[in-house]
Write an enzyme that holds these catalytic residues in place. Structure first.
Site, PDB file in Angstrom:
ATOM      1  N   LEU A  18       0.850  -1.197   0.000  1.00 37.78           N
ATOM      2  CA  LEU A  18       0.000   0.000   0.000  1.00 37.78           C
ATOM      3  C   LEU A  18       0.884   1.245   0.000  1.00 37.78           C
ATOM      4  O   LEU A  18       1.922   1.264   0.665  1.00 37.78           O
ATOM      5  CB  LEU A  18      -0.856   0.030   1.276  1.00 37.78           C
ATOM      6  CG  LEU A  18      -1.854  -1.108   1.452  1.00 37.78           C
ATOM      7  CD1 LEU A  18      -2.479  -1.038   2.846  1.00 37.78           C
ATOM      8  CD2 LEU A  18      -2.932  -1.025   0.376  1.00 37.78           C
ATOM      9  N   ASP A  61       2.798  -5.980   2.631  1.00 33.71           N
ATOM     10  CA  ASP A  61       3.227  -5.021   3.651  1.00 33.71           C
ATOM     11  C   ASP A  61       3.725  -5.690   4.935  1.00 33.71           C
ATOM     12  O   ASP A  61       3.941  -5.018   5.945  1.00 33.71           O
ATOM     13  CB  ASP A  61       2.062  -4.078   4.000  1.00 33.71           C
ATOM     14  CG  ASP A  61       1.820  -3.046   2.909  1.00 33.71           C
ATOM     15  OD1 ASP A  61       2.751  -2.274   2.613  1.00 33.71           O
ATOM     16  OD2 ASP A  61       0.719  -3.025   2.334  1.00 33.71           O
ATOM     17  N   GLU A  66       5.742  -3.807  12.824  1.00 33.70           N
ATOM     18  CA  GLU A  66       5.295  -3.032  13.984  1.00 33.70           C
ATOM     19  C   GLU A  66       3.774  -2.916  14.074  1.00 33.70           C
ATOM     20  O   GLU A  66       3.211  -2.858  15.166  1.00 33.70           O
ATOM     21  CB  GLU A  66       5.863  -1.604  13.903  1.00 33.70           C
ATOM     22  CG  GLU A  66       5.300  -0.693  14.966  1.00 33.70           C
ATOM     23  CD  GLU A  66       5.861   0.703  14.920  1.00 33.70           C
ATOM     24  OE1 GLU A  66       5.661   1.401  13.912  1.00 33.70           O
ATOM     25  OE2 GLU A  66       6.500   1.094  15.884  1.00 33.70           O
ATOM     26  N   ASP A  67       3.122  -2.916  12.907  1.00 35.88           N
ATOM     27  CA  ASP A  67       1.694  -2.604  12.914  1.00 35.88           C
ATOM     28  C   ASP A  67       0.803  -3.714  13.467  1.00 35.88           C
ATOM     29  O   ASP A  67      -0.323  -3.454  13.866  1.00 35.88           O
ATOM     30  CB  ASP A  67       1.237  -2.244  11.485  1.00 35.88           C
ATOM     31  CG  ASP A  67       1.822  -0.920  11.056  1.00 35.88           C
ATOM     32  OD1 ASP A  67       1.845   0.006  11.884  1.00 35.88           O
ATOM     33  OD2 ASP A  67       2.281  -0.813   9.904  1.00 35.88           O
ATOM     34  N   ARG A  86      -4.082  -6.076   4.989  1.00 34.08           N
ATOM     35  CA  ARG A  86      -3.054  -6.399   5.986  1.00 34.08           C
ATOM     36  C   ARG A  86      -3.592  -7.256   7.135  1.00 34.08           C
ATOM     37  O   ARG A  86      -2.834  -7.686   7.999  1.00 34.08           O
ATOM     38  CB  ARG A  86      -2.447  -5.099   6.545  1.00 34.08           C
ATOM     39  CG  ARG A  86      -1.808  -4.222   5.483  1.00 34.08           C
ATOM     40  CD  ARG A  86      -0.850  -3.220   6.069  1.00 34.08           C
ATOM     41  NE  ARG A  86       0.190  -3.893   6.850  1.00 34.08           N
ATOM     42  CZ  ARG A  86       1.082  -3.272   7.599  1.00 34.08           C
ATOM     43  NH1 ARG A  86       1.058  -1.951   7.662  1.00 34.08           N
ATOM     44  NH2 ARG A  86       1.984  -3.945   8.290  1.00 34.08           N
ATOM     45  N   ARG A 132      -6.648   4.021   9.938  1.00 38.84           N
ATOM     46  CA  ARG A 132      -6.348   2.610  10.222  1.00 38.84           C
ATOM     47  C   ARG A 132      -6.770   2.161  11.626  1.00 38.84           C
ATOM     48  O   ARG A 132      -6.906   0.971  11.879  1.00 38.84           O
ATOM     49  CB  ARG A 132      -4.845   2.363  10.064  1.00 38.84           C
ATOM     50  CG  ARG A 132      -4.273   2.771   8.712  1.00 38.84           C
ATOM     51  CD  ARG A 132      -4.720   1.831   7.616  1.00 38.84           C
ATOM     52  NE  ARG A 132      -4.118   2.175   6.336  1.00 38.84           N
ATOM     53  CZ  ARG A 132      -2.938   1.716   5.929  1.00 38.84           C
ATOM     54  NH1 ARG A 132      -2.235   0.916   6.704  1.00 38.84           N
ATOM     55  NH2 ARG A 132      -2.465   2.061   4.756  1.00 38.84           N
ATOM     56  N   HIS A 162       0.073   7.343  10.325  1.00 39.75           N
ATOM     57  CA  HIS A 162       0.055   6.796  11.682  1.00 39.75           C
ATOM     58  C   HIS A 162       0.572   7.850  12.669  1.00 39.75           C
ATOM     59  O   HIS A 162       1.317   8.754  12.285  1.00 39.75           O
ATOM     60  CB  HIS A 162       0.979   5.575  11.787  1.00 39.75           C
ATOM     61  CG  HIS A 162       0.457   4.345  11.103  1.00 39.75           C
ATOM     62  ND1 HIS A 162       1.174   3.669  10.144  1.00 39.75           N
ATOM     63  CD2 HIS A 162      -0.693   3.651  11.255  1.00 39.75           C
ATOM     64  CE1 HIS A 162       0.489   2.607   9.732  1.00 39.75           C
ATOM     65  NE2 HIS A 162      -0.658   2.585  10.383  1.00 39.75           N
ATOM     66  N   CYS A 249       8.390   1.159  11.848  1.00 39.88           N
ATOM     67  CA  CYS A 249       7.476   0.127  11.330  1.00 39.88           C
ATOM     68  C   CYS A 249       8.174  -1.190  11.049  1.00 39.88           C
ATOM     69  O   CYS A 249       7.529  -2.235  10.980  1.00 39.88           O
ATOM     70  CB  CYS A 249       6.850   0.553  10.009  1.00 39.88           C
ATOM     71  SG  CYS A 249       6.657   2.278   9.784  1.00 39.88           S
TER      72      CYS A 249
HETATM   73  C1  CIR Z   1       0.834   0.567   4.866  1.00 40.72           C
HETATM   74  O1  CIR Z   1       0.315   1.483   4.215  1.00 40.72           O
HETATM   75  O2  CIR Z   1       0.214  -0.076   5.711  1.00 40.72           O
HETATM   76  C2  CIR Z   1       2.300   0.244   4.614  1.00 40.72           C
HETATM   77  N1  CIR Z   1       2.586   0.429   3.242  1.00 40.72           N
HETATM   78  C3  CIR Z   1       3.185   1.110   5.469  1.00 40.72           C
HETATM   79  C4  CIR Z   1       3.017   0.872   6.931  1.00 40.72           C
HETATM   80  C5  CIR Z   1       3.864   1.761   7.751  1.00 40.72           C
HETATM   81  N2  CIR Z   1       3.784   1.432   9.114  1.00 40.72           N
HETATM   82  C6  CIR Z   1       3.917   2.315  10.110  1.00 40.72           C
HETATM   83  O3  CIR Z   1       4.016   3.512   9.866  1.00 40.72           O
HETATM   84  N3  CIR Z   1       3.890   1.841  11.340  1.00 40.72           N
END
Ligand code: CIR
Length: 254
Positions: A18, A61, A66-67, A86, A132, A162, A249
């Site tokens: 993404l 992704d 971290e997410d 995700r 999110r 984020h 992340c």
């Molecule tokens: C997303 O849009 O979910 C990924 N391409 C990037 C996630 C980045 N994560 C973060 O800032 N903790």
């Protein structure tokens, strides 16, 4: 102090991740792999034992580990990503977390949380409400945190992806801060290290045992952070920036 980190090697599908930064072009996979290796080496230089998970092609992704989880000193929380593409990433990390933490809590529908929206400051957790992370997820998390003796509060996001896209807590009351957060009264009590808007990407940096790892190529941010007395390590993460991902992340640190 942290002693361990978990990362996931990017898969070739990374190029389909993404992004709202298409103008930066598509990530180059072999460069991303090299950058990821340098990132691991920086964590190791800061004294961390790094667990490297295999690439997971089903989830482009998934290198942004971290997410999908929040690790606190007493328990790990599995999130429920707001981005539908995700959501399945949690299944891919749950076993490694179960093997390391006796206590696992899980965020459930209709709650959504991506832990890039969670900033730990001692025993308090700031939770960004973003595209999110929704209020149901934040409320569930605050309830679960309280059960474990922690506290939580929410921050409304206006522009960034984020919470930690624009904020990083660097211990000892220092906060790297940029853009929409600089005028937020919630952060007034911190010693703010302002990251200029022109270098906003560097506001996502990570404190690891009195070192601060920052993305390379942001001299103003580097200067401001050095003045606060940190040992600065720079890592080039340009290929992850193309997917809106920053330094924090790419790992779970604990
Ligand atoms: C997303 O849009 O979910 C990924 N391409 C990037 C996630 C980045 N994560 C973060 O800032 N903790």
């Amino acid at each position: 102090m942290f002693s361990k980190a978990i990362v996931r090697t990017p898969g070739k599908s990374l190029i389909n991740g993404l992004t709202d930064s298409k103008h930066l072009g598509s990530p180059n996979y072999s460069r991303a792999l090299m950058q990821h290796q340098s990132y691991i080496e920086a964590l190791q230089l800061c004294g961390l034992e790094v667990t490297v998970l295999d690439p997971c092609e089903d989830y482009p992704d998934s290198t942004f580990v971290e997410d999908v989880a929040l690790i606190t000193p007493s328990c790990a929380f599995i999130t429920r990503p707001g981005a539908e593409s995700r959501r399945g990433e949690v299944e891919k990390i749950i076993d490694v977390l179960k093997s390391q933490f006796g206590n696992i809590e899980v965020i459930e529908a209709p709650g959504t949380i991506e832990a890039g929206d969670i900033m730990m400051v001692g025993s308090h957790y700031y939770i960004g409400l973003s595209d999110r992370t929704n209020i149901h997820g934040a409320k569930q998390l605050i309830g679960l945190l309280q059960k474990h003796g922690y506290t939580g509060s929410t921050i409304e996001l206006k522009e960034v992806l984020h919470l930690k896209t624009g904020l990083s807590y660097l211990e000892n009351n220092f906060l790297a801060i940029c853009g929409e957060f600089t005028s937020d009264p919630a952060f007034e009590g911190f010693d703010q290290i302002e990251i200029p808007e022109s270098e906003s990407y560097a506001a996502n940096c990570i404190w690891v045992n009195d070192n601060v790892i920052i993305p390379s190529g942001y001299p103003l941010a580097k200067n401001n952070l050095s003045r606060a007395g940190y040992n600065i390590l720079e890592v080039d993460v340009s290929e992850f920036k193309k997917l809106d991902g920053g330094l924090s992340c790419l790992s779970l640190r604990y």
